[in-house]
Design a protein around this motif. Structure first.
Motif, PDB file in Angstrom:
ATOM      1  N   LEU A   1     -34.313   5.945  27.970  1.00 30.58           N
ATOM      2  CA  LEU A   1     -33.304   6.468  27.050  1.00 30.58           C
ATOM      3  C   LEU A   1     -32.617   5.322  26.317  1.00 30.58           C
ATOM      4  N   HIS A   2     -32.481   5.470  24.992  1.00 25.49           N
ATOM      5  CA  HIS A   2     -31.695   4.538  24.173  1.00 25.49           C
ATOM      6  C   HIS A   2     -30.462   5.277  23.656  1.00 25.49           C
ATOM      7  N   VAL A   3     -29.285   4.761  23.943  1.00 22.75           N
ATOM      8  CA  VAL A   3     -28.048   5.333  23.401  1.00 22.75           C
ATOM      9  C   VAL A   3     -27.575   4.395  22.298  1.00 22.75           C
ATOM     10  N   VAL A   4     -27.766   4.814  21.045  1.00 24.25           N
ATOM     11  CA  VAL A   4     -27.515   3.919  19.912  1.00 24.25           C
ATOM     12  C   VAL A   4     -26.053   4.049  19.453  1.00 24.25           C
ATOM     13  N   GLY A   5     -25.154   3.940  20.434  1.00 19.98           N
ATOM     14  CA  GLY A   5     -23.752   3.756  20.114  1.00 19.98           C
ATOM     15  C   GLY A   5     -22.883   5.004  20.053  1.00 19.98           C
ATOM     16  N   ASP A   6     -21.592   4.735  20.255  1.00 11.53           N
ATOM     17  CA  ASP A   6     -20.487   5.685  20.156  1.00 11.53           C
ATOM     18  C   ASP A   6     -20.577   6.830  21.156  1.00 11.53           C
ATOM     19  N   ILE A   7     -20.298   6.462  22.390  1.00  9.70           N
ATOM     20  CA  ILE A   7     -20.132   7.425  23.473  1.00  9.70           C
ATOM     21  C   ILE A   7     -18.710   7.990  23.434  1.00  9.70           C
ATOM     22  N   TYR A   8     -17.764   7.166  22.975  1.00  6.93           N
ATOM     23  CA  TYR A   8     -16.337   7.484  23.090  1.00  6.93           C
ATOM     24  C   TYR A   8     -15.734   8.057  21.808  1.00  6.93           C
ATOM     25  N   ASP A   9     -14.543   8.675  22.009  1.00 12.51           N
ATOM     26  CA  ASP A   9     -13.628   9.168  20.975  1.00 12.51           C
ATOM     27  C   ASP A   9     -14.092  10.480  20.339  1.00 12.51           C
TER      28      ASP A   9
ATOM     29  N   GLY B   1     -44.764   5.112  27.842  1.00  8.17           N
ATOM     30  CA  GLY B   1     -43.908   6.250  28.140  1.00  8.17           C
ATOM     31  C   GLY B   1     -43.121   6.701  26.923  1.00  8.17           C
ATOM     32  N   THR B   2     -42.530   7.877  27.025  1.00 10.11           N
ATOM     33  CA  THR B   2     -41.744   8.440  25.925  1.00 10.11           C
ATOM     34  C   THR B   2     -40.346   7.834  25.905  1.00 10.11           C
ATOM     35  N   GLU B   3     -39.968   7.298  24.763  1.00  7.41           N
ATOM     36  CA  GLU B   3     -38.606   6.817  24.540  1.00  7.41           C
ATOM     37  C   GLU B   3     -37.799   7.922  23.860  1.00  7.41           C
ATOM     38  N   HIS B   4     -36.562   8.059  24.272  1.00  3.31           N
ATOM     39  CA  HIS B   4     -35.674   9.102  23.761  1.00  3.31           C
ATOM     40  C   HIS B   4     -34.439   8.414  23.187  1.00  3.31           C
ATOM     41  N   PHE B   5     -34.162   8.621  21.900  1.00  2.00           N
ATOM     42  CA  PHE B   5     -33.049   7.965  21.216  1.00  2.00           C
ATOM     43  C   PHE B   5     -31.960   8.991  20.908  1.00  2.00           C
ATOM     44  N   VAL B   6     -30.724   8.674  21.283  1.00  2.00           N
ATOM     45  CA  VAL B   6     -29.575   9.506  20.920  1.00  2.00           C
ATOM     46  C   VAL B   6     -28.481   8.586  20.386  1.00  2.00           C
ATOM     47  N   SER B   7     -27.571   9.138  19.606  1.00  2.00           N
ATOM     48  CA  SER B   7     -26.457   8.307  19.125  1.00  2.00           C
ATOM     49  C   SER B   7     -25.250   9.184  18.830  1.00  2.00           C
ATOM     50  N   ASP B   8     -24.096   8.526  18.717  1.00  2.00           N
ATOM     51  CA  ASP B   8     -22.853   9.154  18.267  1.00  2.00           C
ATOM     52  C   ASP B   8     -22.550  10.429  19.051  1.00  2.00           C
TER      53      ASP B   8
ATOM     54  N   ASN C   1     -30.711   3.473  13.264  1.00  2.00           N
ATOM     55  CA  ASN C   1     -29.253   3.406  13.086  1.00  2.00           C
ATOM     56  C   ASN C   1     -28.571   4.674  13.573  1.00  2.00           C
ATOM     57  N   GLY C   2     -27.293   4.522  13.928  1.00  2.00           N
ATOM     58  CA  GLY C   2     -26.402   5.664  14.098  1.00  2.00           C
ATOM     59  C   GLY C   2     -25.262   5.499  13.116  1.00  2.00           C
ATOM     60  N   HIS C   3     -24.042   5.814  13.557  1.00  2.00           N
ATOM     61  CA  HIS C   3     -22.777   5.461  12.894  1.00  2.00           C
ATOM     62  C   HIS C   3     -22.391   6.343  11.705  1.00  2.00           C
ATOM     63  N   THR C   4     -23.283   6.566  10.749  1.00  2.00           N
ATOM     64  CA  THR C   4     -22.924   7.321   9.546  1.00  2.00           C
ATOM     65  C   THR C   4     -23.586   8.693   9.583  1.00  2.00           C
ATOM     66  N   PRO C   5     -22.798   9.763   9.652  1.00  2.00           N
ATOM     67  CA  PRO C   5     -23.389  11.105   9.720  1.00  2.00           C
ATOM     68  C   PRO C   5     -24.254  11.410   8.508  1.00  2.00           C
ATOM     69  N   VAL C   6     -25.443  11.910   8.781  1.00  2.00           N
ATOM     70  CA  VAL C   6     -26.374  12.280   7.708  1.00  2.00           C
ATOM     71  C   VAL C   6     -26.004  13.667   7.198  1.00  2.00           C
ATOM     72  N   LYS C   7     -25.743  13.774   5.908  1.00  2.00           N
ATOM     73  CA  LYS C   7     -25.314  15.051   5.314  1.00  2.00           C
ATOM     74  C   LYS C   7     -26.534  15.886   4.953  1.00  2.00           C
ATOM     75  N   GLU C   8     -27.163  16.449   5.983  1.00  2.00           N
ATOM     76  CA  GLU C   8     -28.390  17.221   5.768  1.00  2.00           C
ATOM     77  C   GLU C   8     -28.130  18.438   4.892  1.00  2.00           C
TER      78      GLU C   8
END
Length: 643
Positions: A193-201, A35-42, A531-538
């Protein structure tokens, strides 16, 4: 023990035929595509943007609609149909206002029901009928299955199928059916669904995100540093509680505390009104969609100061009773020369500005006033008595972990602490030395221990939860020190710099990533680190796909606070049986824009990795569990049914 288990298993499979049927079923499932895995973070409280990404499966819904209807519908019609699948209730209200007759509306219902059935058929093509049935709206299961599995449509049964749809419409059930089919489609396009951290704040509605996740069909969570801060507050850490209140004040989100979770801030406001005045360093960050009156701004400003000073005071005794945390430089209140309004940190002396030290005793700076102690005690009691917060934190603990090995990949919000040579950094905890995977296991052990004993507020486990937020060997913080005090009170921005763990530049190297995968017993050639955590400066040219595809960073700026830095509004990752694709999202304007204009907040898809051979369920974590079940069923056959 094995015989006892087989006897228990035989109660469920009490005949040879039942065992054989189940073995055949499980063996067949192993050869279905994964099945399809869906990754989200931050996600950082950005509920509406997250909900949209969840509803459209990071564009997966539209892709499937396009696959089916590209030769029959225009791009505009495809966009409008996609909007219906995302927001069926809202879209149908618009449609009913646009059509000029009941006959036209009924014809629209008929067309969309047929389109929905086609879409469901296509989206469910790699699932068993049993799995599909569980995803269908319960009240319409029989009807939908009849329409899905049509036979002899052109002759004997054609009037039968036409009558089903006709009666659905005439009996006033068309809207309910379309809503149910839309939600089924959303569920089918993403298996897990994978939630790779930081739901809050930072963002305004983390509680709504949590409610959505609780109702989601299949997911896991890798805790982020902000999530752990909230868990720590509920688990009894007063310094974690002070931090979440300070951050909510800073981002003008105190209504999360009061309105969403029912925590009374009046005692804190009373304290703040007694000791604090206006202070520009503590003004809340203004949000265009959330204007403040001058009175509201003043109240938040003084609350912000009051809780910040309580936080700095609460940090000191932890640092002193845990010398192996190696945080003496963060005894900031003791490093201030109050008569000179100066501080010396890391060998440099700086003048202080915008200070608010009225509650500090220079002879004993970490001493809480009796009023401050009473306020933080009341706040902690209120936090632990919030039923909604308890439900949310319990769910985070149930579904969460510091890291996860899933289908050959390593999911971790922050980092694996390493030194400049790429060696795993060591940390002493209670007289023992840990590093790498074992260090992360210790952190998780103590986090769970603290959550299980909310009455203890100054034990090692509770202190380690705070350390995960701010300590230099924390896998979640990933920096050498948190310079919160300096950012408030020192003008020289050089003092604000937070030095990142070497992990964050070494992860650009594929050999380093392979070494880290091996540390977690994963195949270094096939696996990825996510990984999540550090915003990628695209916008500055940074690539979220690093180390020849071994490292994928999916924090692209869901949080509005980071979108000026990243230039986009978040990354998500899709991993299906054919490989991985990274999706970059543009700023989510509004649900109304999607409904009216069919506009979707999608951007570029990038292929991360393509499988040489299509991955099947037997290649996944689920497949491994199914193979264990098959082995036990085969053992049951031999034990009970074969002479």
């Amino acid at each position: 023990m094995r015989a006892k288990y087989l006897n228990l298993l035989s109660e469920k499979f009490d005949s040879e035929e039942k065992v054989v049927t189940e073995i055949i079923n499980l063996e067949s499932i192993l050869d279905l595509p994964k099945g399809t895995e869906h990754f989200v973070s931050d996600l950082h409280g950005e509920f509406h943007a997250f909900q949209h990404v969840l509803r459209n499966g990071s564009g997966n819904v539209r892709v499937k609609i396009h696959d089916i209807f590209k030769d029959r519908l225009s791009e505009e019609e495809i966009s409008q149909f996609a909007a219906l699948v995302y927001y069926p209730e809202d879209k149908m209200k618009l449609i009913k206002n646009q059509v000029d007759s009941k006959e036209a509306l009924n014809e629209w219902y008929k067309t969309k029901i047929h389109h929905m059935i086609e879409l469901i058929s296509y989206a469910s093509s790699k699932y068993t009928r049993s799995k599909l049935r569980k995803a269908l709206p319960k009240q319409f299961v029989y009807i939908i299955e009849e329409l899905l599995y049509k036979t002899d449509e052109d002759t004997n049964k054609k009037p039968y199928y036409e009558k089903i749809v006709e009666k659905i419409i005439s009996l006033g059930q068309a809207e309910k059916l379309i809503i149910g089919l839309s939600h089924t489609t959303q569920r089918l396009v993403v298996d897990h669904l994978h939630v790779v951290g930081d739901i809050y704040d930072r963002g305004p509605e983390p509680d709504k995100i949590m409610d959505t996740l609780i109702d989601y069909h299949s997911l896991d969570i890798q805790w982020g540093n902000h999530d752990v801060l909230w868990i720590g507050a509920f688990a009894g850490s007063k310094v974690c509680l002070a931090n979440i209140l300070r951050i909510c004040a800073r981002y003008n989100n105190l209504d999360i505390i009061e309105d969403a979770y029912g925590i009374n801030l009046r005692p804190l406001l009373n304290l703040a009104e007694k000791y604090y005045d206006d202070n520009p360093a503590f003004h809340p960050k203004q949000q265009s969609d959330k204007p403040l009156s001058e009175q509201e701004k003043h109240q938040i400003t003084i609350i912000h100061q009051a809780i910040a000073m309580i936080q700095f005071k609460l940090e000191s005794p932890i640092i002193k009773r845990r010398p192996y945390f190696d945080m003496d430089e963060r005894l900031v209140l003791e490093k201030v020369e109050y008569d000179k309004q100066e501080i010396t940190v890391y060998g440099q002396t700086y003048p202080l500005q915008n200070t608010c030290f009225k509650t500090i005793n220079p002879e004993n700076p970490a001493e809480l006033l009796e009023e401050e102690q009473e306020v933080i005690d009341k706040l902690l009691l209120s936090v632990q008595q919030s039923e909604k917060l308890k439900r949310h934190m319990s769910f985070l603990m149930k579904k969460g972990s510091l890291y996860l090995k899933y289908n050959g990949n390593l999911l971790i919000h922050g980092c694996i602490p390493v030194d400049e040579n790429g060696d795993m950094e060591q940390m002493e905890i209670d007289g023992e030395i840990y590093k790498g995977r074992e260090l992360l296991n210790q952190f998780e052990y103590h986090l769970r221990k603290a959550f299980a004993d909310v009455e203890s507020t100054d034990d090692l486990s509770t202190d380690l939860v705070w350390y995960l937020w701010t300590g230099k060997y924390s896998s979640l913080f990933g920096k050498r020190a948190m310079t919160t005090f300096e950012r408030y009170f020192i003008e020289d921005k050089a003092s604000h710099k937070e030095v990142k763990n070497p992990y964050y530049h070494l992860r650009e190297d594929s050999e380093m990533c392979k070494k880290m995968l091996e540390e977690f017993d994963l195949d270094p050639e096939q696996g990825h680190i996510i990984n999540g955590h550090t915003p990628v400066k695209e916008r500055d040219g940074e690539n979220p796909i690093k180390a020849n595809g071994k490292m994928i960073v999916i924090d692209g700026g869901f949080s509005k606070a980071y979108q000026k830095t990243t230039g986009i509004a978040g990354y998500t990752l899709l991993f299906n049986s054919y490989g991985m694709q990274l999706v970059a999202h543009q700023h989510f304007n509004s649900k109304e824009n999607v409904l009216m204009n069919g506009a979707d907040a999608m951007s570029v898809r990038r292929v991360v990795d393509e499988e040489l051979e299509r991955q099947m369920i037997r290649d996944t974590n689920i497949g491994a569990r199914l193979q264990e079940e098959i082995e036990m069923l085969q053992a049951l056959m031999s034990y009970r049914y074969i002479n």
